[in-house]
Design a protein around this motif. Structure first.
Motif, PDB file in Angstrom:
ATOM      1  N   TRP A 225       0.816  -1.215   0.000  1.00 19.40           N
ATOM      2  CA  TRP A 225       0.000   0.000   0.000  1.00 19.40           C
ATOM      3  C   TRP A 225       0.848   1.262   0.000  1.00 19.40           C
ATOM      4  N   ARG A 226       2.075   1.183   0.501  1.00 17.84           N
ATOM      5  CA  ARG A 226       2.960   2.352   0.410  1.00 17.84           C
ATOM      6  C   ARG A 226       3.224   2.701  -1.056  1.00 17.84           C
ATOM      7  N   TYR A 227       3.497   1.692  -1.857  1.00 14.82           N
ATOM      8  CA  TYR A 227       3.739   1.929  -3.283  1.00 14.82           C
ATOM      9  C   TYR A 227       2.489   2.500  -3.960  1.00 14.82           C
ATOM     10  N   VAL A 228       1.332   1.931  -3.631  1.00  8.85           N
ATOM     11  CA  VAL A 228       0.082   2.404  -4.232  1.00  8.85           C
ATOM     12  C   VAL A 228      -0.179   3.854  -3.830  1.00  8.85           C
ATOM     13  N   THR A 229       0.049   4.167  -2.568  1.00  5.81           N
ATOM     14  CA  THR A 229      -0.200   5.515  -2.071  1.00  5.81           C
ATOM     15  C   THR A 229       0.682   6.540  -2.769  1.00  5.81           C
ATOM     16  N   PHE A 230       1.966   6.237  -2.907  1.00 10.41           N
ATOM     17  CA  PHE A 230       2.856   7.190  -3.563  1.00 10.41           C
ATOM     18  C   PHE A 230       2.566   7.274  -5.066  1.00 10.41           C
ATOM     19  N   GLY A 231       2.085   6.182  -5.644  1.00 11.96           N
ATOM     20  CA  GLY A 231       1.663   6.231  -7.039  1.00 11.96           C
ATOM     21  C   GLY A 231       0.475   7.164  -7.216  1.00 11.96           C
ATOM     22  N   TYR A 232      -0.472   7.087  -6.279  1.00 12.37           N
ATOM     23  CA  TYR A 232      -1.625   8.001  -6.320  1.00 12.37           C
ATOM     24  C   TYR A 232      -1.180   9.450  -6.156  1.00 12.37           C
ATOM     25  N   CYS A 233      -0.229   9.675  -5.254  1.00 13.84           N
ATOM     26  CA  CYS A 233       0.276  11.032  -5.032  1.00 13.84           C
ATOM     27  C   CYS A 233       0.878  11.616  -6.309  1.00 13.84           C
ATOM     28  N   PHE A 234       1.583  10.790  -7.065  1.00 12.14           N
ATOM     29  CA  PHE A 234       2.173  11.265  -8.323  1.00 12.14           C
ATOM     30  C   PHE A 234       1.080  11.700  -9.296  1.00 12.14           C
ATOM     31  N   ALA A 236      -2.058  12.563  -8.597  1.00 12.31           N
ATOM     32  CA  ALA A 236      -2.784  13.725  -8.085  1.00 12.31           C
ATOM     33  C   ALA A 236      -1.976  15.009  -8.253  1.00 12.31           C
ATOM     34  N   SER A 237      -0.658  14.899  -8.210  1.00 11.58           N
ATOM     35  CA  SER A 237       0.189  16.085  -8.295  1.00 11.58           C
ATOM     36  C   SER A 237       0.244  16.670  -9.700  1.00 11.58           C
ATOM     37  N   VAL A 238       0.151  15.814 -10.723  1.00 11.98           N
ATOM     38  CA  VAL A 238       0.358  16.288 -12.093  1.00 11.98           C
ATOM     39  C   VAL A 238      -0.942  16.513 -12.865  1.00 11.98           C
ATOM     40  N   LEU A 239      -2.046  15.886 -12.424  1.00 13.13           N
ATOM     41  CA  LEU A 239      -3.311  16.071 -13.133  1.00 13.13           C
ATOM     42  C   LEU A 239      -3.937  17.421 -12.784  1.00 13.13           C
ATOM     43  N   PRO A 240      -4.778  17.963 -13.669  1.00 17.12           N
ATOM     44  CA  PRO A 240      -5.465  19.231 -13.368  1.00 17.12           C
ATOM     45  C   PRO A 240      -6.314  19.119 -12.105  1.00 17.12           C
ATOM     46  N   MET A 241      -6.423  20.222 -11.366  1.00 13.24           N
ATOM     47  CA  MET A 241      -7.199  20.235 -10.123  1.00 13.24           C
ATOM     48  C   MET A 241      -8.638  19.792 -10.347  1.00 13.24           C
ATOM     49  N   SER A 400      -2.937  16.779  -1.599  1.00 11.32           N
ATOM     50  CA  SER A 400      -2.644  18.219  -1.608  1.00 11.32           C
ATOM     51  C   SER A 400      -1.184  18.479  -1.281  1.00 11.32           C
ATOM     52  N   VAL A 401      -0.644  17.730  -0.323  1.00 11.34           N
ATOM     53  CA  VAL A 401       0.751  17.922   0.070  1.00 11.34           C
ATOM     54  C   VAL A 401       1.690  17.554  -1.073  1.00 11.34           C
ATOM     55  N   ALA A 402       1.371  16.493  -1.809  1.00 12.18           N
ATOM     56  CA  ALA A 402       2.201  16.104  -2.942  1.00 12.18           C
ATOM     57  C   ALA A 402       2.256  17.235  -3.969  1.00 12.18           C
ATOM     58  N   ARG A 403       1.125  17.836  -4.227  1.00 12.54           N
ATOM     59  CA  ARG A 403       1.062  18.934  -5.196  1.00 12.54           C
ATOM     60  C   ARG A 403       1.813  20.153  -4.668  1.00 12.54           C
ATOM     61  N   ILE A 404       1.638  20.456  -3.381  1.00 11.66           N
ATOM     62  CA  ILE A 404       2.315  21.607  -2.773  1.00 11.66           C
ATOM     63  C   ILE A 404       3.825  21.367  -2.728  1.00 11.66           C
ATOM     64  N   VAL A 433       9.357  15.734 -13.099  1.00  8.92           N
ATOM     65  CA  VAL A 433      10.639  15.542 -12.417  1.00  8.92           C
ATOM     66  C   VAL A 433      10.548  16.004 -10.964  1.00  8.92           C
ATOM     67  N   SER A 434      10.005  17.198 -10.750  1.00 11.49           N
ATOM     68  CA  SER A 434       9.907  17.741  -9.388  1.00 11.49           C
ATOM     69  C   SER A 434       8.999  16.891  -8.514  1.00 11.49           C
ATOM     70  N   THR A 435       7.929  16.353  -9.096  1.00 10.51           N
ATOM     71  CA  THR A 435       7.045  15.458  -8.339  1.00 10.51           C
ATOM     72  C   THR A 435       7.763  14.172  -7.970  1.00 10.51           C
ATOM     73  N   ALA A 436       8.448  13.577  -8.935  1.00 18.72           N
ATOM     74  CA  ALA A 436       9.152  12.316  -8.694  1.00 18.72           C
ATOM     75  C   ALA A 436      10.226  12.481  -7.624  1.00 18.72           C
ATOM     76  N   LEU A 437      11.016  13.551  -7.702  1.00 19.62           N
ATOM     77  CA  LEU A 437      12.078  13.779  -6.726  1.00 19.62           C
ATOM     78  C   LEU A 437      11.499  13.956  -5.324  1.00 19.62           C
ATOM     79  N   THR A 438      10.427  14.715  -5.219  1.00 18.76           N
ATOM     80  CA  THR A 438       9.781  14.929  -3.924  1.00 18.76           C
ATOM     81  C   THR A 438       9.275  13.620  -3.332  1.00 18.76           C
ATOM     82  N   LEU A 439       8.621  12.814  -4.151  1.00 17.09           N
ATOM     83  CA  LEU A 439       8.026  11.574  -3.657  1.00 17.09           C
ATOM     84  C   LEU A 439       9.078  10.523  -3.317  1.00 17.09           C
ATOM     85  N   VAL A 440      10.163  10.474  -4.073  1.00 11.27           N
ATOM     86  CA  VAL A 440      11.224   9.491  -3.784  1.00 11.27           C
ATOM     87  C   VAL A 440      11.841   9.775  -2.416  1.00 11.27           C
TER      88      VAL A 440
END
Length: 560
Positions: A225-234, A236-241, A400-404, A433-440
């Protein structure tokens, strides 16, 4: 003392604060209902997208209402119910709601700029970079802590190897929420239904998702579920609001508001007796009331993270300046009410002045589940609803935090006004790139576990609120607006959080001599704590200089 009296008093206080103090702030600073907000003027189909008042309220409330308003007050009850209750009331009305509303107000009045960009406008590029670095490090802590909470909530297997049915059901419902929210977002965009039709469709979808999720639970372990959660964060961060986050928050708001409503009604019907003393002492279990109480209760009183939501996402969805008061000030007061309900429920469940065993969420969930059963819901349905509410608290925050976090990193590396971006800068400013670096980096922190991250997260969160309040006071001064109502909150929070961080550093250093020091957990926390303290002092030095100056800074030209 009974719970009904405390909840009733809190509701009256929050309603009075909204209509008296909140409206006074609006009148003092001024709004223009005819002005084009950033969401309208800069609409791009991505970050800037105007939405209805309730939609933005739902996004704000869902994003800021994480684990804090339940966890903090129940832990703080060890000092007695009175200190916790007073901090929820005073902090929520005069600290937290003011901070959230002011951050939203300043951003809307400045083309939807985030807090970091606002600091550059009113202080300079150095202040911006220091603040954004602090914010980015802070988002890593939030992502790590809440991702671990989600993973353990969705874990389909208990410690003894048995199936965790409510967690698996909530996991399925949460995944359905993501897919259904995107379809709901497309429906709203293409059809543009009336508010009543939108509400009716949302209710039907929520009921349908629960029915399907309870029938088909998904059993995966916490690591998966950690992998799934971070995948969702990616995603949510890049798709339009408008496509994912806004419709998801709209749908989730029914869960969260329903949980608050269920708690309030349950207290009204059951009228539980408070079984905790009003005040236990200034020192309990080796913990001092100052500063621990004000660090423990963050969400529900004042939380620096809220300002990042107000200025980072909500300000880009406000369609009319009149919506700022219910979104910025109102959402915070509802969260404070949830904190009061959690405190009352926990203290009513206590026995001879001792809280029941279990985590704060287990205490709260057990009581709310009992209320739902009192209303006629079966035990299995109640357990699923409460587990889903707990996961929604974390999931609506983490996206929201992933996007911020992505936006903070982009703004951190971006050149100052008029500067040219080099090749590396352009790569880091790419949203993928910025999303991936933050999430990693956040994932690496997540491996340390929620309990090891939470203490540092709490102190950093409250320190962020102090820095934000100082920056907002400078904005108000620079634009010729009264800002004295922020002076006490910003000074108090800075004193509280720096004291707590110094105590944390001293405790970690003490482990070195005792041999309990571990490099992965304690070493990482020590480095982050010192880095956050250093950055905080530098930010205060830059912002405080402009605030204490006799004349506004040369950057202080309001855009409204």
């Amino acid at each position: 003392m009974n719970g009904l009296t405390l909840v009733g008093f809190a509701m009256c206080a929050f309603v009075a604060a909204y209509f008296l103090y909140g409206r006074w702030l609006v009148k003092t600073w001024g709004i223009d209902p005819k002005a084009k907000t950033p969401a309208v003027a800069l609409e791009d189909g991505g970050d800037f997208a105007p939405a209805s008042r309730f939609t933005v309220f739902a996004h704000q409330f869902s994003s800021i209402t994480g684990a804090g308003p339940v966890t903090g007050p129940i832990i703080a009850a060890m000092f007695g119910w009175a200190p916790a209750m007073l901090w929820l009331l005073v902090g929520g009305i005069f600290f937290g709601a003011v901070q959230d509303f002011t951050a939203l107000y300043a951003s809307v009045k400045n083309q939807g700029k985030s807090m970091g960009m606002l600091i550059e406008h009113y202080v300079g590029a150095t202040g911006r970079r220091l603040f954004l670095l602090f914010c980015w490090l802070f988002t890593l802590l939030v992502l790590a802590a809440f991702a671990d909470i989600l993973a353990n909530t969705f874990n389909g297997f208990s410690k003894d190897g048995s199936l965790n049915v409510p967690g698996a059901q909530a996991a399925t419902i949460s995944l359905l929420y993501i897919v259904v929210a995107m379809g709901f977002g497309l429906f709203i965009s293409k059809v543009q239904p009336s508010g009543l039709v939108k509400l009716a469709v949302a209710v039907v979808l929520v009921v349908a998702m629960f029915a399907v999720g309870m029938q088909y639970p998904l059993y995966l372990d916490a690591h998966s579920w950690r992998y799934v959660t971070f995948g969702y964060c990616f995603i949510a961060s890049v798709l339009p609001m408008w496509l994912l986050m806004e419709p998801r928050d709209y749908l989730s708001s029914f869960l969260l508001l329903g949980m608050v409503f269920g708690g309030v009604v349950g207290v009204l019907v059951a009228n539980p007796v408070i079984n905790m003393p009003a005040f236990v002492g200034f020192t309990v279990k080796g913990q001092s009331l100052f500063p621990i109480l004000f660090i423990t209760i963050a969400c529900g009183a004042v939380s620096g993270f809220h300002s990042l939501v107000s200025s980072g996402t909500s300000s880009k969805a406000i369609a009319n300046e009149r919506d700022m008061l219910p979104v910025g000030y109102g959402a915070m007061l509802v969260e404070s009410l949830l904190g009061v309900v959690a405190l009352v429920i926990a203290c009513a469940a206590a026995s001879d002045g001792t809280l029941p065993s279990g985590t704060p969420f287990q205490i709260f969930a057990g009581a709310i589940g009992g209320f739902f059963q009192m209303f006629g819901l079966p035990a299995a349905v109640s357990a699923c609803i409460i587990t889903m509410c707990v996961s929604a608290l974390a999931m609506t925050t983490i996206d929201s935090v992933a996007r911020i976090g992505r936006m903070s990193l982009q703004e951190l590396v971006a050149p100052s006004e008029g500067g040219q971006a080099g090749a590396l800068t352009r790569i880091l400013m790419d949203k993928y790139v910025s999303t991936a670096l933050t999430l990693v980096l956040a994932f690496a922190l997540c491996l340390a576990g929620y309990m090891n991250i939470w203490p540092l997260f709490g102190a950093a969160n409250q320190l962020l609120s102090a820095l934000v309040l100082i920056s907002l006071a400078l904005f108000l001064k620079s634009t010729g607006r009264k800002g004295w109502m922020l002076y006490v909150p910003m000074s108090f929070m800075f004193l509280v959080t720096m004291s707590a961080l110094v105590m944390s550093v001293a405790g970690i250093v003490g482990k070195i001599g005792s041999g309990d020091f571990t490099l992965m957990v304690d070493g990482l926390q020590l480095v982050l704590a010192i880095a956050l303290m250093t950055l905080a002092v530098l930010v205060v030095r830059h912002c405080g200089g402009g605030l204490l100056g006799k004349t506004p800074t040369d950057k202080g030209v309001v855009i409204d």
